[in-house]
Design a protein around this motif. Sequence first.
Motif, PDB file in Angstrom:
ATOM      1  N   ALA A  30       0.800  -1.235   0.000  1.00 43.54           N
ATOM      2  CA  ALA A  30       0.000   0.000   0.000  1.00 43.54           C
ATOM      3  C   ALA A  30       0.826   1.275   0.000  1.00 43.54           C
ATOM      4  O   ALA A  30       0.313   2.344   0.341  1.00 43.54           O
ATOM      5  N   LYS A  31       2.077   1.193  -0.393  1.00 41.52           N
ATOM      6  CA  LYS A  31       2.940   2.376  -0.444  1.00 41.52           C
ATOM      7  C   LYS A  31       2.293   3.490  -1.264  1.00 41.52           C
ATOM      8  O   LYS A  31       1.858   3.253  -2.400  1.00 41.52           O
ATOM      9  N   THR A  32       2.205   4.679  -0.695  1.00 36.28           N
ATOM     10  CA  THR A  32       1.638   5.914  -1.284  1.00 36.28           C
ATOM     11  C   THR A  32       0.122   5.889  -1.471  1.00 36.28           C
ATOM     12  O   THR A  32      -0.452   6.841  -1.976  1.00 36.28           O
ATOM     13  N   ARG A  33      -0.545   4.820  -1.069  1.00 38.70           N
ATOM     14  CA  ARG A  33      -1.993   4.735  -1.318  1.00 38.70           C
ATOM     15  C   ARG A  33      -2.773   5.486  -0.242  1.00 38.70           C
ATOM     16  O   ARG A  33      -2.350   5.569   0.914  1.00 38.70           O
ATOM     17  N   THR A  34      -3.928   5.968  -0.623  1.00 37.46           N
ATOM     18  CA  THR A  34      -4.774   6.706   0.307  1.00 37.46           C
ATOM     19  C   THR A  34      -5.573   5.731   1.180  1.00 37.46           C
ATOM     20  O   THR A  34      -5.716   4.551   0.856  1.00 37.46           O
ATOM     21  N   ALA A  35      -6.114   6.265   2.271  1.00 38.72           N
ATOM     22  CA  ALA A  35      -6.950   5.444   3.147  1.00 38.72           C
ATOM     23  C   ALA A  35      -8.155   4.899   2.382  1.00 38.72           C
ATOM     24  O   ALA A  35      -8.558   3.747   2.576  1.00 38.72           O
ATOM     25  N   GLU A  36      -8.724   5.719   1.498  1.00 39.52           N
ATOM     26  CA  GLU A  36      -9.871   5.275   0.686  1.00 39.52           C
ATOM     27  C   GLU A  36      -9.516   4.056  -0.154  1.00 39.52           C
ATOM     28  O   GLU A  36     -10.281   3.095  -0.251  1.00 39.52           O
ATOM     29  N   GLU A  37      -8.348   4.108  -0.789  1.00 36.82           N
ATOM     30  CA  GLU A  37      -7.917   3.004  -1.643  1.00 36.82           C
ATOM     31  C   GLU A  37      -7.691   1.730  -0.826  1.00 36.82           C
ATOM     32  O   GLU A  37      -8.100   0.633  -1.229  1.00 36.82           O
ATOM     33  N   VAL A  38      -7.033   1.888   0.311  1.00 38.18           N
ATOM     34  CA  VAL A  38      -6.749   0.725   1.152  1.00 38.18           C
ATOM     35  C   VAL A  38      -8.053   0.127   1.693  1.00 38.18           C
ATOM     36  O   VAL A  38      -8.230  -1.094   1.709  1.00 38.18           O
ATOM     37  N   LYS A  39      -8.970   0.974   2.096  1.00 38.26           N
ATOM     38  CA  LYS A  39     -10.256   0.485   2.599  1.00 38.26           C
ATOM     39  C   LYS A  39     -11.021  -0.271   1.515  1.00 38.26           C
ATOM     40  O   LYS A  39     -11.655  -1.297   1.786  1.00 38.26           O
ATOM     41  N   ALA A  40     -10.957   0.215   0.284  1.00 36.95           N
ATOM     42  CA  ALA A  40     -11.634  -0.479  -0.821  1.00 36.95           C
ATOM     43  C   ALA A  40     -11.047  -1.872  -1.009  1.00 36.95           C
ATOM     44  O   ALA A  40     -11.776  -2.849  -1.238  1.00 36.95           O
ATOM     45  N   ALA A  41      -9.723  -1.972  -0.900  1.00 40.12           N
ATOM     46  CA  ALA A  41      -9.072  -3.275  -1.046  1.00 40.12           C
ATOM     47  C   ALA A  41      -9.482  -4.223   0.078  1.00 40.12           C
ATOM     48  O   ALA A  41      -9.742  -5.411  -0.149  1.00 40.12           O
ATOM     49  N   ILE A  42      -9.573  -3.687   1.285  1.00 36.43           N
ATOM     50  CA  ILE A  42      -9.973  -4.506   2.434  1.00 36.43           C
ATOM     51  C   ILE A  42     -11.417  -4.984   2.271  1.00 36.43           C
ATOM     52  O   ILE A  42     -11.742  -6.145   2.539  1.00 36.43           O
ATOM     53  N   GLN A  43     -12.266  -4.089   1.788  1.00 33.40           N
ATOM     54  CA  GLN A  43     -13.673  -4.460   1.562  1.00 33.40           C
ATOM     55  C   GLN A  43     -13.785  -5.623   0.579  1.00 33.40           C
ATOM     56  O   GLN A  43     -14.711  -6.433   0.665  1.00 33.40           O
ATOM     57  N   ALA A  44     -12.828  -5.701  -0.354  1.00 32.65           N
ATOM     58  CA  ALA A  44     -12.875  -6.754  -1.378  1.00 32.65           C
ATOM     59  C   ALA A  44     -12.219  -8.049  -0.920  1.00 32.65           C
ATOM     60  O   ALA A  44     -12.209  -9.029  -1.667  1.00 32.65           O
ATOM     61  N   GLY A  45     -11.653  -8.054   0.281  1.00 29.40           N
ATOM     62  CA  GLY A  45     -11.117  -9.313   0.785  1.00 29.40           C
ATOM     63  C   GLY A  45      -9.671  -9.310   1.240  1.00 29.40           C
ATOM     64  O   GLY A  45      -9.166 -10.342   1.693  1.00 29.40           O
ATOM     65  N   ILE A  46      -8.973  -8.178   1.114  1.00 29.54           N
ATOM     66  CA  ILE A  46      -7.585  -8.121   1.583  1.00 29.54           C
ATOM     67  C   ILE A  46      -7.544  -8.294   3.102  1.00 29.54           C
ATOM     68  O   ILE A  46      -8.281  -7.638   3.832  1.00 29.54           O
ATOM     69  N   GLN A  47      -6.665  -9.178   3.550  1.00 32.96           N
ATOM     70  CA  GLN A  47      -6.525  -9.432   4.986  1.00 32.96           C
ATOM     71  C   GLN A  47      -5.169  -9.018   5.542  1.00 32.96           C
ATOM     72  O   GLN A  47      -4.978  -8.980   6.760  1.00 32.96           O
ATOM     73  N   ILE A  48      -4.208  -8.719   4.642  1.00 33.58           N
ATOM     74  CA  ILE A  48      -2.877  -8.273   5.069  1.00 33.58           C
ATOM     75  C   ILE A  48      -2.502  -7.038   4.262  1.00 33.58           C
ATOM     76  O   ILE A  48      -2.568  -7.047   3.026  1.00 33.58           O
ATOM     77  N   VAL A  49      -2.108  -5.977   4.957  1.00 39.26           N
ATOM     78  CA  VAL A  49      -1.673  -4.739   4.306  1.00 39.26           C
ATOM     79  C   VAL A  49      -0.191  -4.545   4.594  1.00 39.26           C
ATOM     80  O   VAL A  49       0.251  -4.645   5.749  1.00 39.26           O
ATOM     81  N   GLY A  50       0.594  -4.296   3.558  1.00 39.21           N
ATOM     82  CA  GLY A  50       2.035  -4.120   3.711  1.00 39.21           C
ATOM     83  C   GLY A  50       2.455  -2.686   3.461  1.00 39.21           C
ATOM     84  O   GLY A  50       1.968  -2.039   2.535  1.00 39.21           O
ATOM     85  N   TYR A  51       3.366  -2.221   4.300  1.00 41.60           N
ATOM     86  CA  TYR A  51       3.881  -0.849   4.152  1.00 41.60           C
ATOM     87  C   TYR A  51       5.392  -0.852   4.107  1.00 41.60           C
ATOM     88  O   TYR A  51       6.050  -1.640   4.776  1.00 41.60           O
ATOM     89  N   ASN A  52       5.925   0.098   3.343  1.00 45.25           N
ATOM     90  CA  ASN A  52       7.371   0.261   3.234  1.00 45.25           C
ATOM     91  C   ASN A  52       7.935   1.232   4.257  1.00 45.25           C
ATOM     92  O   ASN A  52       9.114   1.172   4.582  1.00 45.25           O
ATOM     93  N   TYR A  53       7.093   2.144   4.729  1.00 46.03           N
ATOM     94  CA  TYR A  53       7.576   3.194   5.618  1.00 46.03           C
ATOM     95  C   TYR A  53       6.738   3.256   6.890  1.00 46.03           C
ATOM     96  O   TYR A  53       5.505   3.244   6.832  1.00 46.03           O
ATOM     97  N   VAL A  54       7.416   3.381   8.023  1.00 50.98           N
ATOM     98  CA  VAL A  54       6.741   3.414   9.318  1.00 50.98           C
ATOM     99  C   VAL A  54       5.820   4.628   9.420  1.00 50.98           C
ATOM    100  O   VAL A  54       4.665   4.509   9.866  1.00 50.98           O
ATOM    101  N   GLN A  55       6.300   5.785   8.995  1.00 50.97           N
ATOM    102  CA  GLN A  55       5.517   7.015   9.138  1.00 50.97           C
ATOM    103  C   GLN A  55       4.207   6.941   8.347  1.00 50.97           C
ATOM    104  O   GLN A  55       3.149   7.338   8.827  1.00 50.97           O
TER     105      GLN A  55
END
Length: 225
Positions: A30-55
Motif C-alpha cells: 500500500a505504499k503511497t496509497r490513500t486510506a480510501e484506496e486501502v479500505k476499498a481493497a480490504i472491503q474486497a477481501g484483503i486481509q494483510i496490508v504491507g507498508y514500506n515506511y513506518v511514518q
Amino acid sequence: MDELALDAIRKNVTGILQNLPPEVMLVAAAKTRTAEEVKAAIQAGIQIVGYNYVQEAEHLRQTIDEPVKWHMIGHLQRNKVKKAVQLFDMIETIDSVRLAKEVNKQCTKLEKTMPVLIEINSGKESNKTGVLPENVMALIQQINNLSNLQILGLMTMGPRFGNPEDARPYFKTTKALFEQIKKLEIPRVEMRYLSMGMSNSYQIAIDEGANMVRIGTKLFGTRNP
C-alpha cells in the motif's frame, strides 16, 4: 477519489484472490496509497496490508480500523523500530543482528513477540538490503536466542527486471535456502512463510514456491506520485 476508481480496486482484488492458489497469502503493498484506496481493497477481501515506511503506516492506521494484519515490507531503520513494533504484526525485512536486537529490545518492553522473516538479497545487489544467501545461517544462529522474535520464514525482493522470467533464478535460490533451513529443524525457527514476488513477478514466484506475495500496482493501479 471517485467511486469508479475504488470499484476498479475492488475488482482487481477479487480477480487476483480468485486466481491465487488457496495456500498463497496476498499482501496488499500500500505504499503511497490513500486510506480510501486501502479500505476499498480490504472491503474486497484483503486481509494483510504491507507498508514500506513506518511514518506512512502510522498515518494510515489512524484512519483504518478494519481487522487486518499489518506487515512491514520495506527496509526498517533502527531509529524507527520503537514505533514499528507497535504498528506491525509482522516484520518481513530482518537483515542484520543489530536490527534484530533492536526489534527484540522494543518488543520486550511491550511484552510482545514479533513474527519476522529474514530478508534475502538473492541477487547479491550492492544497492539492495537483505542478507546474502551464504550468510543466512550465521544470521539465524546469532539472533535465534532473542526471546521476543519468532523467525517464521524468508523474504526476497529479487532484482526488478522488465521480464519477470529473469527473476526466476533468484526465487529458486531463496526457495532452496528455505528448504535447507527447514530440514535442519532448528529449535525456535519455523520455515512457514516464503514471501516472494510483486505485481510483475508474483506468478513466477508462486511457481517457485512462494506462499506469500506482495502486490501493489495490480491491485491499486499506477502508483500515486
